[in-house]
Scaffold this motif. Structure first.
Motif: not given
Ligand SMILES: [Zn+2]
Length: 492
Positions: A12, A16, A18, A21, A26, A38-40, A43, A63
Motif C-alpha cells: 500500500e 499510494t 505521491s 499518482t 487507488t 487507499a490513495s495518496a 484512506a 479518501h
C-alpha cells in the motif's frame, strides 16, 4: 488507522506514494477486520455488518470512496468534465458493496489497483475495470409487454439485479433459495440470488410470451443516448419511446469488466461469488493464470460457475421444462438449447454467414481498423444466428433469448467512448438489432415480446501516457508478488 509493517502495508505504501499518482489512483484490499481503499490523498476502512449494511471503521484525508453520488457524469458534457477526475471525486455508486463481494472470491488478489485516468493501460484509449463511476455505468433500456413505459428516468439498477428482473418478467415463481454466500433467502426467482428484481420496471398485470435481450458490450450510456438524439440509433429510440431507460444506468460490480458482469447479469450472483471473478485471475492453488479471453477457455467459461449458481435458462426450465431458449456469443449460456459457445465447445454446427450478410451494416470506412473488422465479423454472425433462432430453425420460437454484440466494446477501447469509430459501432449494432426485431415481427410475435437492451459495464476515455511497467516497479521495490492483468496483485 496505523498499519503494521506487513507485506500488504508495504505494498500500500508503495502504490499510494505521491510519486505514483500519475499511474495509480487507488488500491483496494482486504484487511484483518474488513476492507480498505487507499490513495495518496486518504484512506477508508470499512466492514460489512451482520445485517449487510456497511460500517465505516476509520477515515483519513480525502479518501477515494467519499463521493458515490448517483448523478455524476450523466450526459456527455458532464462526463467529459469529470473524465480525468480521481476516484475520490467520482467513485461508482455502491462502491462499498462492490468491494465486499469482490473479496469473497476464492481467487481474489491481495490488492486490486485502480489505474489513474491519466494513465492509459493495455494500450487502449477507452477502458473500464475500476470502481470509477463512468467505468461502472452501463445502459439499461426495456420495452414491451410486462414493462412499464416510464420514458427516461433518473434511476439505476445493478448488473446483479438483471437476472432476477428477467426471471420475474418470464414468470418464474419466487421461492426459497440462497444468496451468493449460501445463506437461506426467501422470495428468490433463481436458486442462488444476490440481486433484487426491479419492481418499478415491471407491470405485474401483464406477462410477455417472449423475452429477448440484446447485450451491447461496453457501450457508454451517454454515447448511446447521444446517438439516439442524432437520429443514429432508431432501434434504441423506438424502445425508449415505448418503454423505459434507466438514465443513472445499470451499475456493474468490481471488477467492472466483461466476463464478471456478463456472468452476474445472466445469474443474479455477484462476480466474487459466481465463480467467474473477472476475465482473468491467478489461481494460487494451481499456480496458473486463468484467461477467459483466450478463445479455448472463453467458450467454456460456464465450467467455472460456482456450485449452486443457476442461469436464467436453467431457472426457466426448472419451471417450464418445455421452454426453448437460445443465446449467441454469450458466456452465461449454461442450460440454453442453442448457444454459440456451446456449439463451438462441441464442434456443433453454426449457421454459415453469406458474403452479403458479412458486409451488411458494416461501416466500410473503419474496416482498416483491426478491432472494428474482427468484432464486425463476430456481430454479423451473432445477428445471423439470432435470425435463424427466430425463424424457428433450431426448435420452437424462444421463450427467452439473449444475443450479445461485441463491436461497441471493441470500438470503445480503440477510439474511446465519444469517437467516430464508436458512433459507427452504435449505428451498425442498432441496424443488426433492428433486423432481429424485424424477424420477430415477421414471426408475428413482436407485440408479445419484451425487449431489453443493456451493457455489462461502461467505458471511460483515458489520457495518453507513456507505458508504465507495474510488474517491474513492484520487483524493483522488493515486493514479491504475482501480477495479473496489470492490476491485481497476489503477494507470495
Ligand atoms: Zn464488456
Amino acid at each position: 488507522m496505523t498499519l503494521a509493517d506487513t507485506p500488504i502495508s508495504r505494498l500500500e505504501s508503495f502504490l499510494t506514494d505521491s510519486s505514483m499518482t500519475r499511474y495509480v489512483d487507488t488500491v483496494v484490499m482486504r484487511t484483518d477486520d474488513g476492507f480498505r481503499a487507499a490513495s495518496a490523498d486518504g484512506a477508508v476502512d470499512f466492514r460489512e455488518a451482520p445485517d449487510g449494511s456497511i460500517e465505516i471503521l476509520a477515515e483519513s484525508g480525502d479518501h477515494p470512496l467519499r463521493n458515490q453520488a448517483l448523478d455524476q457524469g450523466i450526459g456527455t458534457e458532464a462526463e467529459i468534465a469529470v473524465e480525468e477526475a480521481s476516484l475520490g471525486e467520482l467513485a461508482t455508486p455502491l462502491a462499498y458493496e462492490s468491494v465486499v463481494q469482490y473479496f469473497d472470491a476464492e481467487h481474489a488478489p491481495d490488492a486490486a489497483v485502480m489505474w489513474s485516468p491519466q494513465q492509459m493501460f493495455h494500450d487502449c484509449v477507452g477502458n473500464h475495470g475500476s470502481l470509477g463511476g463512468i467505468q461502472a455505468r452501463a445502459p439499461f433500456i426495456a420495452a414491451g409487454p410486462g414493462i412499464r413505459p416510464r420514458g427516461i428516468v433518473p434511476e439505476h439498477l445493478r448488473t446483479v439485479d438483471v437476472a432476477p428482473t428477467i426471471a420475474a418478467l418470464l414468470g418464474i415463481p419466487a421461492g426459497d433459495g440462497v444468496d451468493g454466500r449460501g445463506r437461506a433467502r426467501s422470495g428468490v426467482r433463481l436458486e442462488m440470488q444476490d440481486g433484487d428484481e426491479i419492481t418499478d420496471l415491471l407491470d405485474p398485470d401483464e406477462r410477455p410470451d417472449h423475452v429477448v435481450v440484446f447485450l451491447w458490450d461496453g457501450v457508454n450510456p451517454n454515447a448511446l443516448h447521444d446517438a439516439v438524439d442524432r437520429g443514429e440509433a432508431p432501434g434504441i429510440a423506438s424502445l425508449i419511446e415505448r418503454g423505459t431507460s434507466y438514465r443513472h444506468g445499470c451499475i456493474s460490480a468490481l471488477p467492472t469488466a466483461t466476463l464478471a458482469n456478463h456472468t452476474t447479469q445472466c445469474t443474479g450472483v455477484f462476480p466474487g461469488r459466481s465463480g467467474v471473478l473477472h476475465n482473468t485471475w491467478y489461481d494460487r492453488n494451481r499456480g496458473v493464470h486463468v484467461d477467459l479471453l483466450d478463445y479455448h477457455q472463453m467458450i467454456r467459461a460456464r465450467d467455472h460457475l460456482a456450485p449452486g449458481v443457476e442461469t436464467i435458462h436453467e431457472a426457466l426450465k426448472r419451471h417450464e421444462p418445455e421452454a426453448f431458449t437460445a443465446t449467441t456469443y454469450e458466456y452465461g449460456d449454461r442450460g440454453a438449447d442453442y448457444s454459440t459457445y456451446a456449439q463451438m465447445t462441441t464442434n456443433g454446427p453454426i449457421p454459415t454467414l453469406s458474403d452479403a450478410d458479412r458486409r451488411l451494416h458494416r461501416t466500410e470506412d473503419f474496416m482498416g481498423v483491426k478491432e472494428f473488422r474482427n468484432a464486425s465479423i463476430y456481430d454479423a454472425h451473432s445477428r445471423n444466428e439470432a435470425l435463424h433462432v427466430w425463424r424457428g430453425e433450431f426448435g420452437a420460437l424462444p421463450r427467452y433469448s439473449w444475443f450479445t454484440f461485441n463491436l461497441t466494446d471493441a470500438c470503445g477501447h480503440a477510439g474511446g467512448p465519444h469517437s467516430e469509430i464508436l458512433h459507427a459501432a452504435i449505428r451498425d449494432t442498432d441496424a443488426r438489432m433492428r433486423d432481429v426485431l424485424a424477424e420477430i415481427e415477421f414471426a408475428g410475435k413482436l407485440d408479445r415480446t419484451a425487449v431489453i437492451v443493456l451493457a455489462d459495464h461502461g467505458m471511460q476515455r483515458f489520457a495518453i501516457a507513456e507505458p508504465f511497467d507495474l510488474a517491474g516497479a513492484l520487483r524493483d521495490a522488493g515486493i514479491d508478488a504475482v501480477l495479473n492483468d496489470d492490476q491485481y496483485v497476489y503477494l507470495r
